[in-house]
Structure formats: structure tokens, C-alpha cells
Design a protein around this motif. Structure first.
Motif, PDB file in Angstrom:
ATOM      1  N   ALA A   1     -18.053 -36.398  16.966  1.00 58.98           N
ATOM      2  CA  ALA A   1     -18.287 -34.955  16.988  1.00 58.98           C
ATOM      3  C   ALA A   1     -17.560 -34.220  15.868  1.00 58.98           C
ATOM      4  O   ALA A   1     -17.549 -32.999  15.835  1.00 58.98           O
ATOM      5  N   GLY A   2     -16.928 -34.980  14.951  1.00 56.94           N
ATOM      6  CA  GLY A   2     -16.327 -34.318  13.803  1.00 56.94           C
ATOM      7  C   GLY A   2     -14.890 -34.655  13.516  1.00 56.94           C
ATOM      8  O   GLY A   2     -14.296 -34.122  12.584  1.00 56.94           O
ATOM      9  N   GLY A   3     -14.273 -35.535  14.303  1.00 55.96           N
ATOM     10  CA  GLY A   3     -12.912 -35.955  14.017  1.00 55.96           C
ATOM     11  C   GLY A   3     -11.874 -35.196  14.815  1.00 55.96           C
ATOM     12  O   GLY A   3     -12.192 -34.278  15.576  1.00 55.96           O
ATOM     13  N   PRO A   4     -10.584 -35.589  14.662  1.00 55.77           N
ATOM     14  CA  PRO A   4      -9.487 -34.993  15.439  1.00 55.77           C
ATOM     15  C   PRO A   4      -9.375 -33.494  15.205  1.00 55.77           C
ATOM     16  O   PRO A   4      -9.901 -32.946  14.242  1.00 55.77           O
ATOM     17  N   GLY A   5      -8.636 -32.849  16.092  1.00 57.82           N
ATOM     18  CA  GLY A   5      -8.453 -31.406  15.981  1.00 57.82           C
ATOM     19  C   GLY A   5      -7.523 -31.030  14.845  1.00 57.82           C
ATOM     20  O   GLY A   5      -6.907 -31.878  14.196  1.00 57.82           O
ATOM     21  N   SER A   6      -7.415 -29.718  14.645  1.00 55.72           N
ATOM     22  CA  SER A   6      -6.609 -29.211  13.534  1.00 55.72           C
ATOM     23  C   SER A   6      -5.126 -29.163  13.864  1.00 55.72           C
ATOM     24  O   SER A   6      -4.298 -28.962  12.985  1.00 55.72           O
ATOM     25  N   GLY A   7      -4.815 -29.316  15.173  1.00 53.06           N
ATOM     26  CA  GLY A   7      -3.407 -29.268  15.571  1.00 53.06           C
ATOM     27  C   GLY A   7      -2.841 -27.871  15.568  1.00 53.06           C
ATOM     28  O   GLY A   7      -1.642 -27.679  15.437  1.00 53.06           O
ATOM     29  N   THR A   8      -3.704 -26.847  15.689  1.00 53.31           N
ATOM     30  CA  THR A   8      -3.228 -25.467  15.668  1.00 53.31           C
ATOM     31  C   THR A   8      -2.490 -25.156  16.963  1.00 53.31           C
ATOM     32  O   THR A   8      -3.014 -25.311  18.050  1.00 53.31           O
ATOM     33  N   GLY A   9      -1.260 -24.724  16.860  1.00 52.97           N
ATOM     34  CA  GLY A   9      -0.506 -24.326  18.039  1.00 52.97           C
ATOM     35  C   GLY A   9       0.010 -25.506  18.845  1.00 52.97           C
ATOM     36  O   GLY A   9      -0.391 -26.644  18.666  1.00 52.97           O
TER      37      GLY A   9
ATOM     38  N   ASP B   1     -16.667 -14.829  17.923  1.00 57.61           N
ATOM     39  CA  ASP B   1     -15.948 -13.650  18.412  1.00 57.61           C
ATOM     40  C   ASP B   1     -16.815 -12.418  18.193  1.00 57.61           C
ATOM     41  O   ASP B   1     -17.985 -12.517  17.788  1.00 57.61           O
ATOM     42  N   GLU B   2     -16.276 -11.229  18.443  1.00 57.31           N
ATOM     43  CA  GLU B   2     -17.080 -10.011  18.365  1.00 57.31           C
ATOM     44  C   GLU B   2     -17.556  -9.700  16.947  1.00 57.31           C
ATOM     45  O   GLU B   2     -18.550  -8.985  16.766  1.00 57.31           O
ATOM     46  N   SER B   3     -16.887 -10.261  15.934  1.00 59.27           N
ATOM     47  CA  SER B   3     -17.308 -10.036  14.547  1.00 59.27           C
ATOM     48  C   SER B   3     -18.396 -11.002  14.102  1.00 59.27           C
ATOM     49  O   SER B   3     -18.929 -10.878  13.001  1.00 59.27           O
ATOM     50  N   GLY B   4     -18.734 -11.992  14.967  1.00 55.86           N
ATOM     51  CA  GLY B   4     -19.735 -12.998  14.604  1.00 55.86           C
ATOM     52  C   GLY B   4     -19.133 -14.230  13.955  1.00 55.86           C
ATOM     53  O   GLY B   4     -19.858 -15.142  13.562  1.00 55.86           O
ATOM     54  N   THR B   5     -17.797 -14.290  13.848  1.00 60.61           N
ATOM     55  CA  THR B   5     -17.125 -15.447  13.261  1.00 60.61           C
ATOM     56  C   THR B   5     -17.046 -16.575  14.280  1.00 60.61           C
ATOM     57  O   THR B   5     -16.641 -16.356  15.427  1.00 60.61           O
ATOM     58  N   GLU B   6     -17.424 -17.789  13.876  1.00 59.84           N
ATOM     59  CA  GLU B   6     -17.372 -18.920  14.797  1.00 59.84           C
ATOM     60  C   GLU B   6     -15.931 -19.253  15.151  1.00 59.84           C
ATOM     61  O   GLU B   6     -15.094 -19.445  14.272  1.00 59.84           O
ATOM     62  N   VAL B   7     -15.659 -19.340  16.464  1.00 61.37           N
ATOM     63  CA  VAL B   7     -14.315 -19.687  16.924  1.00 61.37           C
ATOM     64  C   VAL B   7     -14.296 -21.016  17.667  1.00 61.37           C
ATOM     65  O   VAL B   7     -13.232 -21.587  17.903  1.00 61.37           O
ATOM     66  N   ALA B   8     -15.485 -21.526  18.052  1.00 64.67           N
ATOM     67  CA  ALA B   8     -15.545 -22.797  18.769  1.00 64.67           C
ATOM     68  C   ALA B   8     -16.938 -23.389  18.618  1.00 64.67           C
ATOM     69  O   ALA B   8     -17.911 -22.700  18.331  1.00 64.67           O
ATOM     70  N   ARG B   9     -17.030 -24.707  18.845  1.00 69.53           N
ATOM     71  CA  ARG B   9     -18.304 -25.424  18.762  1.00 69.53           C
ATOM     72  C   ARG B   9     -18.345 -26.463  19.878  1.00 69.53           C
ATOM     73  O   ARG B   9     -17.353 -27.117  20.166  1.00 69.53           O
ATOM     74  N   ILE B  10     -19.514 -26.605  20.509  1.00 66.00           N
ATOM     75  CA  ILE B  10     -19.722 -27.589  21.574  1.00 66.00           C
ATOM     76  C   ILE B  10     -20.807 -28.547  21.124  1.00 66.00           C
ATOM     77  O   ILE B  10     -21.918 -28.117  20.803  1.00 66.00           O
TER      78      ILE B  10
ATOM     79  N   VAL C   1     -15.675 -30.170  22.904  1.00 64.43           N
ATOM     80  CA  VAL C   1     -15.455 -28.761  22.638  1.00 64.43           C
ATOM     81  C   VAL C   1     -14.340 -28.645  21.597  1.00 64.43           C
ATOM     82  O   VAL C   1     -13.238 -29.161  21.807  1.00 64.43           O
ATOM     83  N   ARG C   2     -14.625 -27.991  20.497  1.00 64.05           N
ATOM     84  CA  ARG C   2     -13.632 -27.846  19.431  1.00 64.05           C
ATOM     85  C   ARG C   2     -13.359 -26.356  19.216  1.00 64.05           C
ATOM     86  O   ARG C   2     -14.258 -25.596  18.869  1.00 64.05           O
ATOM     87  N   ILE C   3     -12.112 -25.932  19.479  1.00 61.56           N
ATOM     88  CA  ILE C   3     -11.721 -24.537  19.290  1.00 61.56           C
ATOM     89  C   ILE C   3     -10.973 -24.452  17.966  1.00 61.56           C
ATOM     90  O   ILE C   3      -9.962 -25.124  17.763  1.00 61.56           O
TER      91      ILE C   3
END
Length: 284
Positions: free
Chosen positions: A77-85, A224-233, A253-255
Motif C-alpha cells: 500500500a505504499g511502504g512504512p509510515g512517515s513516523g510523524t509524532g 481537510d476543509e481546504s481540500g488538502t489530502e490528509v489520509a488515504r485508504i 489507512v495512512r494518515i
């Protein structure tokens, strides 16, 4: 009758609250302790508050095998997460892997939730179904129009989110609540034909959307409300036999970045209800 449950503060007034055991829709709290008075769909009955442990769906397979499968899903599905937070459980992970239990016939929705390393961090279970309701699912497709209630839990059975999709005829709405039953927001279907779109609403205001070309592609964008992608399933393929002969779906699910509530909880709720409360519309 049981001793006072520390999960229910003594300051709460006597009232019907969501049943902490998950076996019924509501349980009466008398201001001091949980009682054996329970109710589902307005039908009252009794059930000892301490009657057995809270059910948390888990895999029966070897942990190492599950971990390898989950890590493979993440790679596809695209590889490991970004490790944010910092990771601190299901509600804070940047990658979640959702695996339904494989069943020839599905009479109750339940699935496990893992982190990107294959460690189970929670589960989703359907609650409030009567025996008659489960039997009806075997014989008809009418179940898609009835109320659906899901609980998102951690691995200890502690409720994190409550998701309710009220009975519907056409468009779906999913009400998202916290563990105490306080509404966080709603996931609201915007159209019945063409591309898929559900708005994420808090206090009646849209703060994001879930979008896709169609159900078959199983590639959902959450913005989000601006139309910017914040997650993908994204759905992952687990073999022709599993796809053809069981009800199980598996997806990642990738946030993309840290999110603040209520958007964070609505994004997680959207991801964890997309195959149960929202996808029902595919059959309608």
C-alpha cells in the motif's frame, strides 16, 4: 450488580449510558454503580454487569505470521509510515492496518486493527444486535437499511469511539461519539450517484471529506476543509480464495500528518467504518 466502575465517574447522574460491556445498546447507571438493567432498540431486559469479559476481536493465528502479513500489506500500500509524532495507540498512529475476520457468512462485523509493524492496537466490533437480527442477515439483504452500531476499542476492551449509522433509506450518516457518548461529529453522505463523497462535519460545519471514484477501486482520499489530502485508504488483495469465498476485507489507512480533534477522530472513524457503515450503500 457490581462495584463502582472506575471508567464511569461517580459524579455522573443516574441515567442510561452506552453499555461498557458492548453486549447491549444501553445500561442503567444509578449514580454510584452499573446495574443489571439493559436496553437495546428500546427493549429492556436484565444482564449482570459483570457477566463475562468484554469481547475484543483478535486473530487466532501465530503472531509472527500475522506480523509478516501486516507488514506485507503496508509495503503493497505504499511502504512504512512517515513516523510523524509519537505513537500512543490506535488514535495516534500514522499507519493503521484493518483486517476483517474471514467468514463464509457474516452475521456480525468485527475486525482487528494493527500498527504498521503487525502489533494489534485495537479492534472494531458491532454491538446491539439481537439474535433475530443476526438470523435475518442470513436470509435477506434488508440489514443494510437498519441501524448499525460499532465500537472502536483498544486491545484491553476500553472503548475509544462509538459509531452509529442510524436506519436509512437512501443516504447514510454515521454519528461519531467519544467513549462517554458525547458527539464528536458526523460523517454525512453527499450524493447517491457518481463519485463517492462523504463530508466530515463537526457542529454542523464541514471540516473535511472522504472521496473515491467508486467502491470497486477501493482507493479513498480523505481531505481537510481546504481540500488538502490528509489520509488515504487502500485495499490490499489477500488471494483469490479469500476474495471469492469469504466476507473479509483488508485495507491500509495512512494518515499523512498529525491532526487535531475533531478532525483526527473523524478521519479514524471514517477509515474504520468505511467497510461496514458506509459501504452498505453499495448494495442499495
Amino acid at each position: 450488580m457490581t462495584e463502582h466502575d472506575p471508567a464511569q465517574p461517580a459524579a455522573h447522574p443516574a441515567a442510561w449510558y452506552p453499555d461498557p460491556s458492548g453486549r447491549y445498546e444501553h445500561r442503567w447507571y444509578d449514580g454510584i454503580q452499573w446495574t443489571d438493567q439493559v436496553s437495546t432498540n428500546g427493549q429492556a431486559t436484565t444482564d449482570p454487569a459483570g457477566n463475562g469479559p468484554t469481547h475484543v476481536p483478535t486473530s487466532l493465528r501465530n503472531d509472527d505470521r500475522v506480523a509478516r502479513q501486516v507488514q506485507g500489506q503496508v509495503t503493497r500500500a505504499g511502504g512504512p509510515g512517515s513516523g510523524t509524532g509519537a505513537f500512543d495507540g490506535l488514535l495516534d498512529a500514522d499507519v493503521l492496518v484493518v483486517n476483517q475476520k474471514a467468514k463464509l457468512i457474516e452475521v456480525s462485523n468485527e475486525y482487528m486493527v494493527y500498527d504498521e509493524h503487525g502489533t494489534q492496537v485495537g479492534a472494531v466490533r458491532q454491538v446491539g444486535q439481537s439474535g433475530l437480527r443476526k438470523a435475518a442477515r442470513l436470509l435477506t439483504n434488508f440489514d443494510q437499511y437498519l441501524t448499525h452500531r460499532l465500537e472502536v476499542t483498544d486491545t484491553g476492551g476500553r472503548t475509544l469511539l462509538r459509531l452509529t449509522r442510524p436506519a436509512k433509506v437512501f443516504k447514510s450518516t454515521v454519528i461519531v461519539e467519544d467513549a462517554d457518548g458525547t458527539e464528536i461529529g458526523r460523517i454525512v453522505q453527499q450524493n447517491m450517484v457518481g463519485k463517492i463523497r462523504f463530508d466530515l462535519e463537526a457542529n454542523g460545519v464541514s471540516i473535511g471529506s472522504l472521496k473515491a471514484q467508486n467502491w470497486r477501486a477501493w482507493d479513498f482520499q480523505i481531505t481537510d476543509e481546504s481540500g488538502t489530502e490528509v489520509a488515504r485508504i487502500k485495499k490490499t488483495f489477500e488471494g483469490i480464495a479469500r476474495a471469492l469465498f469469504t466476507t473479509a476485507d483488508n485495507y491500509v489507512v495512512r494518515i499523512h500528518r498529525p491532526l487535531q480533534d475533531p478532525l483526527r477522530s473523524l478521519v479514524v472513524a471514517s477509515a474504520l467504518s468505511v467497510d461496514t457503515a458506509l459501504k452498505q450503500d453499495e448494495n442499495g
